[in-house]
Design a protein around this motif. Sequence first.
Motif, short mmCIF file in Angstrom:
data_model
loop_
_atom_site.label_atom_id
_atom_site.label_comp_id
_atom_site.label_asym_id
_atom_site.label_seq_id
_atom_site.Cartn_x
_atom_site.Cartn_y
_atom_site.Cartn_z
N GLU A 197 77.80 37.87 21.23
CA GLU A 197 78.68 36.97 20.49
C GLU A 197 79.42 37.72 19.39
O GLU A 197 78.92 38.69 18.82
CB GLU A 197 77.86 35.84 19.86
CG GLU A 197 77.07 34.99 20.85
CD GLU A 197 77.97 34.18 21.77
OE1 GLU A 197 79.10 33.85 21.35
OE2 GLU A 197 77.55 33.88 22.91
N SER A 198 80.63 37.25 19.10
CA SER A 198 81.38 37.83 17.99
C SER A 198 80.78 37.37 16.67
O SER A 198 80.40 36.21 16.51
CB SER A 198 82.85 37.41 18.06
OG SER A 198 83.46 37.92 19.22
N ALA A 199 80.67 38.28 15.71
CA ALA A 199 80.10 37.97 14.41
C ALA A 199 80.80 38.82 13.36
O ALA A 199 81.61 39.71 13.70
CB ALA A 199 78.60 38.22 14.40
N ARG A 200 80.51 38.53 12.11
CA ARG A 200 81.13 39.28 11.03
C ARG A 200 80.07 39.72 10.04
O ARG A 200 79.21 38.93 9.62
CB ARG A 200 82.20 38.45 10.32
CG ARG A 200 83.18 39.32 9.56
CD ARG A 200 84.60 38.75 9.66
NE ARG A 200 85.60 39.76 9.30
CZ ARG A 200 86.22 40.54 10.16
NH1 ARG A 200 85.98 40.43 11.45
NH2 ARG A 200 87.11 41.42 9.76
N ILE A 201 80.11 40.99 9.69
CA ILE A 201 79.18 41.53 8.70
C ILE A 201 79.91 41.66 7.36
O ILE A 201 80.95 42.32 7.28
CB ILE A 201 78.65 42.91 9.15
CG1 ILE A 201 77.76 42.74 10.39
CG2 ILE A 201 77.87 43.59 8.03
CD1 ILE A 201 77.25 44.05 10.96
#
Length: 298
Positions: free
Chosen positions: A140-144
């Motif tokens: 899944e696409s995620a953001r850090i």
Amino acid sequence: MRLTFLGEGMAMGWVPAGADYEISVDGGRVVARTAQGKALKSLPKALKDHEAVTGLRQLVEWLRRHEATCRAEAERWMIRSLPVPTAVIAQVWADESWRALLRDVVIVPVDDAGGWDVASAGLLRDADGSGLGVVDLDGESARITAASVAIPHPVLLPDLEDLREFAGDLGVEQGMLQLFREVWHRPADDAGRRSELARYTGARYKELRHAQSRAVSAGYRVQGGTAVCRVWEAGDTIVASVWIGEGDPSEETEVGELSFADVAGESVAAAAVPPVAWSEGLRMAALLHSGGVERDDE
């Protein structure tokens, strides 16, 4: 003019070189075509000393040096596994040489206390002022948005084989050797450690210069008859050394045993060598061994 530099691949528009020709860069070399668009197999003699050709060749060479500098720094981040500010990654992301190296590396958020949040690890896909875009380990696409991240050495990654399989399923091709870098785990018993240290001993080179060249071309230093790999880990510098011989460069030589020492030259017991230094030392020993001939093999 616009120039794209991605490893060995470079593409740009065509630049006039006099009234009869246009030049460009393809695969890291200057190419030419006629003003009518016919591609030429080689540069015409008329362009040999043309200022436009000279300028492009200088640019290509600068870009190669720039990429080498970027690669060395990125690999230093990985081998040291130190926190890298996300702001730094966001800044260098605009540079295509940096982006080609960093895209799809595994990154791990680092908290304020220096701890790694391995559960939030992901493959780096984007970077800007709002954080780092990743594909997490569920696909899944995620953001850090953590202030810092680590680019872990693969020997420190739990479930490395699963990560490699995951990357393969996604068709990942890393610009920097991380997930598919060769790793060696330190054996838990003394006998196993002794065996590993001697595992790559005995390869012969017909000429010492060949062993020296193999070590240097792989990025290792050669000093006092040894190939040396320095790893800064857990606050200390560990020096891995493999004897490759000294004296007449044209004489035959034989690769010796791997050993570890601290920065002062004091021997470090195999049981005390940290994981990255152990893996990188064995990696150097294996590379030197693979370039020679087995002692008993004629």
